[in-house]
Write a protein that holds these residues in place. Structure first.
Motif, PDB file in Angstrom:
ATOM      1  N   THR A  20       0.948  -1.144   0.094  1.00 32.55           N
ATOM      2  CA  THR A  20       0.010   0.091  -0.088  1.00 32.55           C
ATOM      3  C   THR A  20       1.075   1.301  -0.177  1.00 32.55           C
ATOM      4  OG1 THR A  20      -1.897  -1.048   1.294  1.00 32.55           O
ATOM      5  CG2 THR A  20      -1.748   1.452   1.511  1.00 32.55           C
ATOM      6  N   VAL A  21       1.890   1.178   0.878  1.00 37.60           N
ATOM      7  CA  VAL A  21       2.676   2.305   1.012  1.00 37.60           C
ATOM      8  C   VAL A  21       3.372   2.653  -0.477  1.00 37.60           C
ATOM      9  CG1 VAL A  21       5.049   3.156   1.757  1.00 37.60           C
ATOM     10  CG2 VAL A  21       3.616   2.122   3.261  1.00 37.60           C
ATOM     11  N   ALA A  22       3.948   1.505  -1.230  1.00 33.39           N
ATOM     12  CA  ALA A  22       4.201   1.810  -2.436  1.00 33.39           C
ATOM     13  C   ALA A  22       3.479   2.364  -3.462  1.00 33.39           C
ATOM     14  CB  ALA A  22       4.896   0.491  -3.099  1.00 33.39           C
ATOM     15  N   ARG A  23       2.021   2.262  -3.193  1.00 28.41           N
ATOM     16  CA  ARG A  23       0.958   2.985  -4.300  1.00 28.41           C
ATOM     17  C   ARG A  23       0.660   4.225  -3.603  1.00 28.41           C
ATOM     18  NH1 ARG A  23      -0.600  -2.688  -4.794  1.00 28.41           N
ATOM     19  NH2 ARG A  23      -1.914  -2.302  -2.577  1.00 28.41           N
ATOM     20  N   LEU A  24       0.887   4.357  -2.582  1.00 32.50           N
ATOM     21  CA  LEU A  24       0.436   5.971  -2.262  1.00 32.50           C
ATOM     22  C   LEU A  24       0.796   7.005  -3.053  1.00 32.50           C
ATOM     23  CD1 LEU A  24       0.223   5.641   1.671  1.00 32.50           C
ATOM     24  CD2 LEU A  24      -1.594   5.611   0.128  1.00 32.50           C
ATOM     25  N   PRO A  25       2.141   6.975  -3.261  1.00 26.52           N
ATOM     26  CA  PRO A  25       2.781   8.166  -4.164  1.00 26.52           C
ATOM     27  C   PRO A  25       2.153   8.136  -5.700  1.00 26.52           C
ATOM     28  CG  PRO A  25       4.635   7.103  -3.251  1.00 26.52           C
ATOM     29  CD  PRO A  25       3.224   6.121  -3.057  1.00 26.52           C
ATOM     30  N   TYR A  82      -3.939  16.133   1.102  1.00 22.84           N
ATOM     31  CA  TYR A  82      -3.265  16.217   2.460  1.00 22.84           C
ATOM     32  C   TYR A  82      -2.970  15.222   3.365  1.00 22.84           C
ATOM     33  CZ  TYR A  82      -2.542  17.927   7.210  1.00 22.84           C
ATOM     34  OH  TYR A  82      -1.931  18.119   8.494  1.00 22.84           O
ATOM     35  N   GLN A  83      -3.943  14.269   3.308  1.00 21.35           N
ATOM     36  CA  GLN A  83      -3.756  12.975   4.258  1.00 21.35           C
ATOM     37  C   GLN A  83      -2.809  12.136   3.791  1.00 21.35           C
ATOM     38  OE1 GLN A  83      -5.182  12.933   6.869  1.00 21.35           O
ATOM     39  NE2 GLN A  83      -6.788  14.077   7.156  1.00 21.35           N
ATOM     40  N   ILE A  84      -2.652  11.989   2.438  1.00 22.44           N
ATOM     41  CA  ILE A  84      -1.678  11.155   1.850  1.00 22.44           C
ATOM     42  C   ILE A  84      -0.172  11.815   1.985  1.00 22.44           C
ATOM     43  CG2 ILE A  84      -0.727  10.018  -0.259  1.00 22.44           C
ATOM     44  CD1 ILE A  84      -3.622   9.415  -1.193  1.00 22.44           C
ATOM     45  N   SER A  85      -0.296  12.768   1.841  1.00 21.45           N
ATOM     46  CA  SER A  85       1.091  13.646   2.001  1.00 21.45           C
ATOM     47  C   SER A  85       1.652  13.582   3.622  1.00 21.45           C
ATOM     48  CB  SER A  85       0.960  14.945   1.748  1.00 21.45           C
ATOM     49  OG  SER A  85       0.592  15.308   0.319  1.00 21.45           O
ATOM     50  N   ARG A 117       8.205  17.716  -4.281  1.00 14.48           N
ATOM     51  CA  ARG A 117       7.422  17.194  -3.117  1.00 14.48           C
ATOM     52  C   ARG A 117       8.588  17.283  -2.037  1.00 14.48           C
ATOM     53  NH1 ARG A 117       2.949  16.827  -4.140  1.00 14.48           N
ATOM     54  NH2 ARG A 117       1.947  15.862  -5.906  1.00 14.48           N
ATOM     55  N   GLY A 118       8.539  18.189  -1.410  1.00  9.27           N
ATOM     56  CA  GLY A 118       9.310  17.942   0.094  1.00  9.27           C
ATOM     57  C   GLY A 118      10.938  17.711   0.006  1.00  9.27           C
ATOM     58  N   PHE A 119      11.241  17.237  -1.180  1.00  5.37           N
ATOM     59  CA  PHE A 119      12.770  16.894  -1.087  1.00  5.37           C
ATOM     60  C   PHE A 119      13.517  18.037  -1.733  1.00  5.37           C
ATOM     61  CE2 PHE A 119       9.992  12.744  -1.594  1.00  5.37           C
ATOM     62  CZ  PHE A 119      10.638  12.260  -0.873  1.00  5.37           C
TER      63      PHE A 119
ATOM     64  N   SER B 205      10.924   9.757  -7.856  1.00  2.56           N
ATOM     65  CA  SER B 205      10.259  10.573  -6.827  1.00  2.56           C
ATOM     66  C   SER B 205       9.194   9.609  -5.898  1.00  2.56           C
ATOM     67  CB  SER B 205       9.395  11.244  -7.839  1.00  2.56           C
ATOM     68  OG  SER B 205       8.334  12.138  -6.603  1.00  2.56           O
ATOM     69  N   ILE B 206       8.707   8.337  -6.671  1.00  2.40           N
ATOM     70  CA  ILE B 206       8.212   7.536  -5.726  1.00  2.40           C
ATOM     71  C   ILE B 206       9.184   6.804  -4.825  1.00  2.40           C
ATOM     72  CG2 ILE B 206       7.216   5.247  -6.013  1.00  2.40           C
ATOM     73  CD1 ILE B 206       5.311   5.884  -8.193  1.00  2.40           C
ATOM     74  N   GLU B 207      10.188   6.594  -5.276  1.00  2.00           N
ATOM     75  CA  GLU B 207      11.165   5.721  -4.309  1.00  2.00           C
ATOM     76  C   GLU B 207      11.459   6.737  -3.389  1.00  2.00           C
ATOM     77  OE1 GLU B 207      12.095   2.450  -4.764  1.00  2.00           O
ATOM     78  OE2 GLU B 207      11.148   2.254  -6.692  1.00  2.00           O
ATOM     79  N   LEU B 208      11.845   7.913  -3.566  1.00  2.00           N
ATOM     80  CA  LEU B 208      12.133   8.933  -2.288  1.00  2.00           C
ATOM     81  C   LEU B 208      10.832   8.770  -1.320  1.00  2.00           C
ATOM     82  CD1 LEU B 208      14.026  11.714  -4.100  1.00  2.00           C
ATOM     83  CD2 LEU B 208      14.591  10.009  -2.363  1.00  2.00           C
ATOM     84  N   GLN B 209       9.823   9.142  -1.998  1.00  2.00           N
ATOM     85  CA  GLN B 209       8.508   9.482  -1.192  1.00  2.00           C
ATOM     86  C   GLN B 209       8.450   7.798  -0.090  1.00  2.00           C
ATOM     87  OE1 GLN B 209       4.959  10.556  -3.331  1.00  2.00           O
ATOM     88  NE2 GLN B 209       6.524  11.364  -4.783  1.00  2.00           N
ATOM     89  N   ILE B 210       8.534   6.631  -0.757  1.00  2.00           N
ATOM     90  CA  ILE B 210       8.513   5.511   0.094  1.00  2.00           C
ATOM     91  C   ILE B 210       9.663   5.627   1.078  1.00  2.00           C
ATOM     92  CG2 ILE B 210       8.860   3.080   0.004  1.00  2.00           C
ATOM     93  CD1 ILE B 210       7.666   3.089  -2.755  1.00  2.00           C
ATOM     94  N   LEU B 211      10.721   5.868   0.912  1.00  2.00           N
ATOM     95  CA  LEU B 211      11.744   6.204   2.021  1.00  2.00           C
ATOM     96  C   LEU B 211      11.256   7.210   2.970  1.00  2.00           C
ATOM     97  CD1 LEU B 211      15.527   6.128  -0.055  1.00  2.00           C
ATOM     98  CD2 LEU B 211      14.458   4.444   1.336  1.00  2.00           C
TER      99      LEU B 211
END
Lengths: 262, 262
Positions: A20-25, A82-85, A117-119, B205-211
């Motif tokens: 699930t985490v892998a799909r959230l992005p 917002y929730q997913i972020s 995004r945040g990075f 981007s997805i990889e970073l978000q998972i991290l």
DNA sequence: CCATCTTTGTGCACACGTTCACAAAGGCAT
DNA sequence: ATGCCTTTGTGAACGTGTGCACAAAGATGG
């Protein structure tokens, strides 16, 4: 020394499944696109189509985050963004260092997806002294000698390794020793890290090889002479008798039976 | 009830599990390193350590290929290298095209990992006319207009997409129409392809978000969790009366967001 | 206020993947 | 040969992920 064990019980009762985490992005990206088009709400069916997944899977994924939908209506786009972020930890800023500013490292530094995004690319680090001070993507490259200082002063906890394979483990060790606890590895090597450090790997060669496997399967196995069979003949089998579980042995080649693809 | 759905087990056929296929390149790399050091045989334990996996998993993976080991001794390195290479389809040459020669595309073209195993960069393709003819990694860039011709003349079945997100689907469609059946996608977009075409995605981007997710979780474990110290204020809870904007219905595919910088 | 319609949230069954544990197979020394 | 020792190959248990199907929840309209 110790083999890097990424094993971790984790996933307590409150834990979100890794899949699930892998799909959230993925969902987040689709939702952001909807948000930019000022779409107020979206159904699981629509969002699932945009993200390229099954709608039931999407709903189950969201159910791990909480009940953020409205039955009969769908999901509020802004709220869900917002929730997913927040769940992904993207409401805070993550300073990132990229180590190894070769072709790939430079491309990564220039990649817009990082900053979106945040990075934030806190520093570029390379071992080549002639690179030091040279700006890449507007950021001056710093020398490997200062790696530990850079990590600590910027509070970096995520590192990207884009060095040659031979240097990757050494760089990894230094990053971890300096306090980095998440690593994105582009070098074609298996990294060993202590417990508590996450490693994700991106390997172009591996991806291509997986595609080649499926490609070969699609092409059908009977006609080997399609391309150039340039590789040496099969190596000698192990000294003892070669045993095959398959009875239909007809020679060194052509033993992979055709399987209907899908 | 009594739908009599004919779901044939079929799992016992010669199909290799997807998870196993994904690990074969990993084993192959470790074996190649051993081969270069002239190591004659290797045990499942040693090889598993080198590949960063469990030894039981490795043995089970190999069992899908056949019985290539010798009990009490281990696996013959050279023989296993050949068997895995053959299974992955690396004993033949795979011409590959890279579409989108920006920062990332150029880095991919220069990446040595391509040529190392069976993969050959047959052409570089970009939509920018000013790029045409310019050599990148020793290969002159060709224009998108010639995409179909290039694919057909070189018998290309694997394409790499490194374009901006907005162009990815269009490029994908043209590649598929021209005969490409495997795509490695670096653009941050979900591609839709017809049945029979494989797509693998690489998304930084997805990889970073998972991290970041795991990083946040680690940080939360120490400091009592809860983590309500974030920045943006929570979005409005799901509004009650939200009416569907019916006029903006754009069909099943609401794509073409075009939000990627170069 | 009630009927109806839409869409979520989830229990359940199944498929897939991982790990354990051990018998079988082979090498090696005596 | 014989017995011991090492290591493979795999049956079985277990855990994770996926998809169906449907009841519950809420909106909408009369």
């Amino acid at each position: 020394m110790a083999t890097g064990r990424t094993h971790r019980p984790a996933t307590r009762s409150r834990g979100i499944p890794e899949a699930t985490v892998a799909r959230l992005p993925l969902y987040l990206r689709a939702l952001t696109a909807l948000s930019e088009r000022s779409v107020p709400t979206v159904s699981s069916e629509e969002l699932a189509a945009a993200a390229g997944v099954n709608s039931a899977k999407l709903r189950k994924d969201f159910s791990y985050l909480g009940s953020y939908g409205t039955r009969g209506v769908g999901y509020d786009v802004e709220y869900l963004v917002y929730q997913i972020s927040r769940e992904l930890g993207l409401t805070q800023d993550w300073p990132v260092v990229i180590v190894g500013i070769g072709n790939l490292g430079a491309a990564l530094a220039n990649y817009g997806g990082f900053a979106s995004r945040g990075f934030r690319v806190a520093a570029l680090i390379d071992a080549d002294p002639s690179m030091t001070g040279k700006p890449v993507a507007g950021i001056p490259v710093q020398h490997t000698d200062d790696l530990e200082t850079i990590i600590e002063e910027n509070g970096v906890s995520i590192g990207v390794i884009a060095t040659p394979a031979g240097a990757a483990q050494q760089v990894c060790d230094r990053l971890v020793a300096a306090g980095v606890t998440s690593i994105l590895n582009f070098a074609p090597t298996v990294l060993s890290v202590p417990d508590g450090v996450d490693v994700r790997k991106v390997d172009l060669s591996i991806e291509l090889q997986i595609l080649a496997f499926h490609e070969q399967r699609k092409a059908g196995e009977e006609t080997t002479g399609d391309g150039t069979v340039d590789t040496a003949p099969p190596a000698a089998p192990p000294a003892a008798t070669v045993r095959r579980t398959d009875g239909t042995d007809s020679g060194p080649d052509g033993d992979v039976p055709a399987v209907m693809p899908a």
